[in-house]
Design a protein around this motif. Structure first.
Motif, PDB file in Angstrom:
ATOM      1  N   UNK A 342     -15.546 -18.565 -39.399  1.00 31.64           N
ATOM      2  CA  UNK A 342     -16.077 -19.680 -38.613  1.00 31.64           C
ATOM      3  C   UNK A 342     -17.373 -19.324 -37.886  1.00 31.64           C
ATOM      4  N   UNK A 343     -17.920 -18.135 -38.159  1.00 33.29           N
ATOM      5  CA  UNK A 343     -19.134 -17.680 -37.472  1.00 33.29           C
ATOM      6  C   UNK A 343     -20.302 -18.614 -37.766  1.00 33.29           C
ATOM      7  N   UNK A 344     -21.026 -18.996 -36.709  1.00 36.87           N
ATOM      8  CA  UNK A 344     -22.163 -19.899 -36.838  1.00 36.87           C
ATOM      9  C   UNK A 344     -23.499 -19.210 -36.550  1.00 36.87           C
ATOM     10  N   UNK A 345     -23.456 -18.111 -35.784  1.00 40.87           N
ATOM     11  CA  UNK A 345     -24.695 -17.418 -35.438  1.00 40.87           C
ATOM     12  C   UNK A 345     -24.460 -15.912 -35.485  1.00 40.87           C
ATOM     13  N   UNK A 346     -25.370 -15.195 -36.127  1.00 36.70           N
ATOM     14  CA  UNK A 346     -25.284 -13.743 -36.239  1.00 36.70           C
ATOM     15  C   UNK A 346     -26.602 -13.131 -35.807  1.00 36.70           C
ATOM     16  N   UNK A 347     -26.540 -12.217 -34.832  1.00 34.29           N
ATOM     17  CA  UNK A 347     -27.711 -11.462 -34.394  1.00 34.29           C
ATOM     18  C   UNK A 347     -27.455  -9.989 -34.650  1.00 34.29           C
ATOM     19  N   UNK A 348     -28.365  -9.357 -35.360  1.00 35.65           N
ATOM     20  CA  UNK A 348     -28.270  -7.925 -35.639  1.00 35.65           C
ATOM     21  C   UNK A 348     -29.573  -7.264 -35.226  1.00 35.65           C
ATOM     22  N   UNK A 376     -20.115 -21.831 -42.626  1.00 34.56           N
ATOM     23  CA  UNK A 376     -20.405 -22.161 -41.231  1.00 34.56           C
ATOM     24  C   UNK A 376     -21.664 -21.469 -40.685  1.00 34.56           C
ATOM     25  N   UNK A 377     -22.023 -20.332 -41.229  1.00 33.40           N
ATOM     26  CA  UNK A 377     -23.146 -19.567 -40.671  1.00 33.40           C
ATOM     27  C   UNK A 377     -24.458 -20.313 -40.883  1.00 33.40           C
ATOM     28  N   UNK A 378     -25.113 -20.648 -39.748  1.00 37.16           N
ATOM     29  CA  UNK A 378     -26.345 -21.425 -39.794  1.00 37.16           C
ATOM     30  C   UNK A 378     -27.566 -20.640 -39.339  1.00 37.16           C
ATOM     31  N   UNK A 379     -27.378 -19.736 -38.381  1.00 29.55           N
ATOM     32  CA  UNK A 379     -28.510 -19.026 -37.794  1.00 29.55           C
ATOM     33  C   UNK A 379     -28.292 -17.526 -37.901  1.00 29.55           C
ATOM     34  N   UNK A 380     -29.289 -16.796 -38.407  1.00 31.66           N
ATOM     35  CA  UNK A 380     -29.238 -15.337 -38.521  1.00 31.66           C
ATOM     36  C   UNK A 380     -30.557 -14.772 -38.002  1.00 31.66           C
ATOM     37  N   UNK A 381     -30.460 -13.739 -37.174  1.00 31.95           N
ATOM     38  CA  UNK A 381     -31.664 -13.097 -36.632  1.00 31.95           C
ATOM     39  C   UNK A 381     -31.501 -11.590 -36.775  1.00 31.95           C
ATOM     40  N   UNK A 382     -32.396 -10.965 -37.544  1.00 29.22           N
ATOM     41  CA  UNK A 382     -32.345  -9.518 -37.768  1.00 29.22           C
ATOM     42  C   UNK A 382     -33.641  -8.911 -37.269  1.00 29.22           C
ATOM     43  N   UNK A 383     -33.538  -7.896 -36.406  1.00 30.47           N
ATOM     44  CA  UNK A 383     -34.718  -7.163 -35.938  1.00 30.47           C
ATOM     45  C   UNK A 383     -34.543  -5.686 -36.272  1.00 30.47           C
ATOM     46  N   UNK A 384     -35.639  -4.931 -36.217  1.00 31.16           N
ATOM     47  CA  UNK A 384     -35.593  -3.519 -36.598  1.00 31.16           C
ATOM     48  C   UNK A 384     -35.444  -3.357 -38.107  1.00 31.16           C
ATOM     49  N   UNK A 385     -35.948  -4.310 -38.870  1.00 26.87           N
ATOM     50  CA  UNK A 385     -35.842  -4.283 -40.332  1.00 26.87           C
ATOM     51  C   UNK A 385     -36.984  -3.438 -40.886  1.00 26.87           C
TER      52      UNK A 385
END
Length: 467
Positions: A342-348, A376-385
């Motif tokens: 059910x995750x909608x937003x993931x920040x890594x 369900x996942x709509x927003x993903x933000x990855x930094x340090x890539x």
């Protein structure tokens, strides 16, 4: 007069006292101020003193002089922050008595100028050091203790009497560097039936923290740097958990209503091991989880079951230190898609000290995890890539499996605190490598046009020139 008192009540105490020189009428108006803040800045002159004890005695003298002029006026808030200990108990008891008589609602006693961690180290290195001030629970009863709404105690000793009745209307309790046992803390909280916030910082005697069922109004629990703490039993009414320290097992007797958890682990060797083995099996899943730790080794998460059915928002801050076959594999984080359906937003947010070259086609085909469509996942933000192969494989897995993805930001710049600045000279080249790898290899997997690859440049400094 009421208007003047209202105006002065909005000023810091040192500014309010200065108004006493305006006229005879103004001489004692400041005494009606409802907020008293006693510390070095507000009450001590900027002069050199011969000894530290002389400074303490001057501070006590000045506080007593101010309080004698109060004429019984009510005090809504009293804040005392100074280096005092058990030798000065008689004076501090007198101030607490005045707070009781004035029906004070917010009482703060911070009896050390340094941090609780420094105080603890000093006591260990100097066993002859004076004992901390023992908070006078005996001065409170069911009647005069009912006025307290907020209590902040720092660097004091808490020894509850057997007939302790509690604070019937206390809503906020913050304990910093205090000496208190597991049993006394549990008894303390159980006698505060309307408590909504509990903060515990550097309480070095605590091993197990149990929130009793009688504290059924507690919504926010904050625990930081309690080195011996290994188990926390949560109350079913808890909404927000903030934790910083070594790995601790969280358990709940009943179905928890926890919605947000922010966990900063100081000694864990892998974020995945904690997420899947510790957090998921110890309490009902919150809707939002933020975890911060240093990853030193690889831990394969379980693949056969979902662990976080109600989880909506995941934020991971991962510092990756080891470069070896047994070190962290970023692709393992792809199992979160299955574990949190059910995750909608993931920040890594990552920072890597390991030295790997950015991916190129000569490095072989990308590894692919088993397909697991996520709806369900709509927003993903990855930094340090930085464009390392396992980073690229994770981003590719997310793009191919998230069927409703609206936005995926990939940013080579590091957004978390670095452990070292010795490699800053290579940072710009790593950013360019990450930008090139993401732009070259991820667009084929972007079926929804959600991918954005960019460098989040800092805001330029603006210099204003007046002509």
């Amino acid at each position: 007069m009421d208007v003047l008192c209202s105006v002065l009540s909005q000023l810091p105490m040192e500014e309010a006292v200065k108004t006493s020189i305006l006229s005879c009428q103004w001489k004692y108006i400041w005494c009606h101020q409802t907020s008293l803040n006693f510390n070095c800045k507000t009450i001590m002159p900027r002069v050199a003193w011969s000894t530290r004890e002389a400074v303490r005695q001057e501070f006590i003298k000045r506080v007593n002089a101010v309080l004698r002029q109060r004429n019984g006026a009510g005090v809504e808030k009293m804040n005392i922050r100074f280096d005092l200990d058990d030798r000065h108990a008689a004076d501090v008891d007198r101030w607490v008595n005045l707070a009781i008589a004035s029906k004070t609602k917010v009482l703060t006693l911070e009896l050390w100028l340094d941090s609780p961690a420094i105080v603890y180290r000093l006591r260990v290195s100097d066993p002859e050091r004076m004992e901390p001030y023992n908070f006078p629970f005996q001065l409170f009863d069911e009647c005069n203790g009912s006025h307290l709404r907020s209590l902040h105690l720092s660097t004091v000793s808490l020894k509850l009497p057997t007939n302790f009745k509690g604070f019937l209307n206390l809503k906020k309790l913050y304990l910093s560097g205090v000496s208190i046992t597991d049993e006394d803390l549990g008894h303390f909280v159980s006698k505060c039936s309307v408590l909504e916030f509990l903060g515990v910082l550097f309480c070095t005697m605590l091993e197990t923290l149990t929130i009793p069922h009688s504290a059924n109004q507690l919504k926010h629990l904050q625990i930081r740097c309690c080195p011996l703490l290994h188990k926390v039993r949560l109350n079913y009414s808890l909404k927000m958990l903030v934790y910083k320290g070594p790995v601790t097992y969280f358990v709940s007797d009943r179905t928890s209503s926890l919605t947000d958890a922010c966990i900063n682990l100081l000694d864990v060797r892998t974020s995945l091991k904690h997420l899947f083995a510790e957090l998921s099996g110890s309490t009902s899943c919150p809707k939002s989880v933020a975890t911060k730790c240093r990853d030193l080794e690889r831990s394969i998460p379980p693949r056969s079951s979902t662990c976080f059915l109600g989880l909506r928002h995941v934020k991971l801050e991962v510092t990756i230190l080891v470069s070896s076959e047994s070190g962290t594999d970023v692709l393992d984080l792809g199992h979160l898609l299955k574990a949190a359906p059910s995750m909608e937003k993931l920040e890594l947010h990552m920072w890597m000290r390991r030295k790997h070259k950015p991916y190129c086609r000569d490095d072989g085909d990308l590894r692919i995890l088993p397909a697991h469509p996520h709806s369900h996942l709509k927003l993903v933000h990855i930094t340090g890539f930085y464009g390392h192969k396992d980073q690229l494989e994770l981003a590719d897995h997310i793009l191919r499996n998230c069927v409703v993805l609206e936005e995926m930001k990939v940013d080579p710049r590091v957004a978390i605190e670095k452990l070292s600045t010795s490699e800053d000279e290579y940072e710009e080249s790593r950013n360019l490598d990450g930008l090139r790898v993401a732009s070259e290899f991820l667009h084929d997997a972007d079926r929804h046009g959600a991918l954005t690859v960019s460098l989040s440049l800092p805001r330029p400094k603006v210099t204003m020139i007046w002509i």
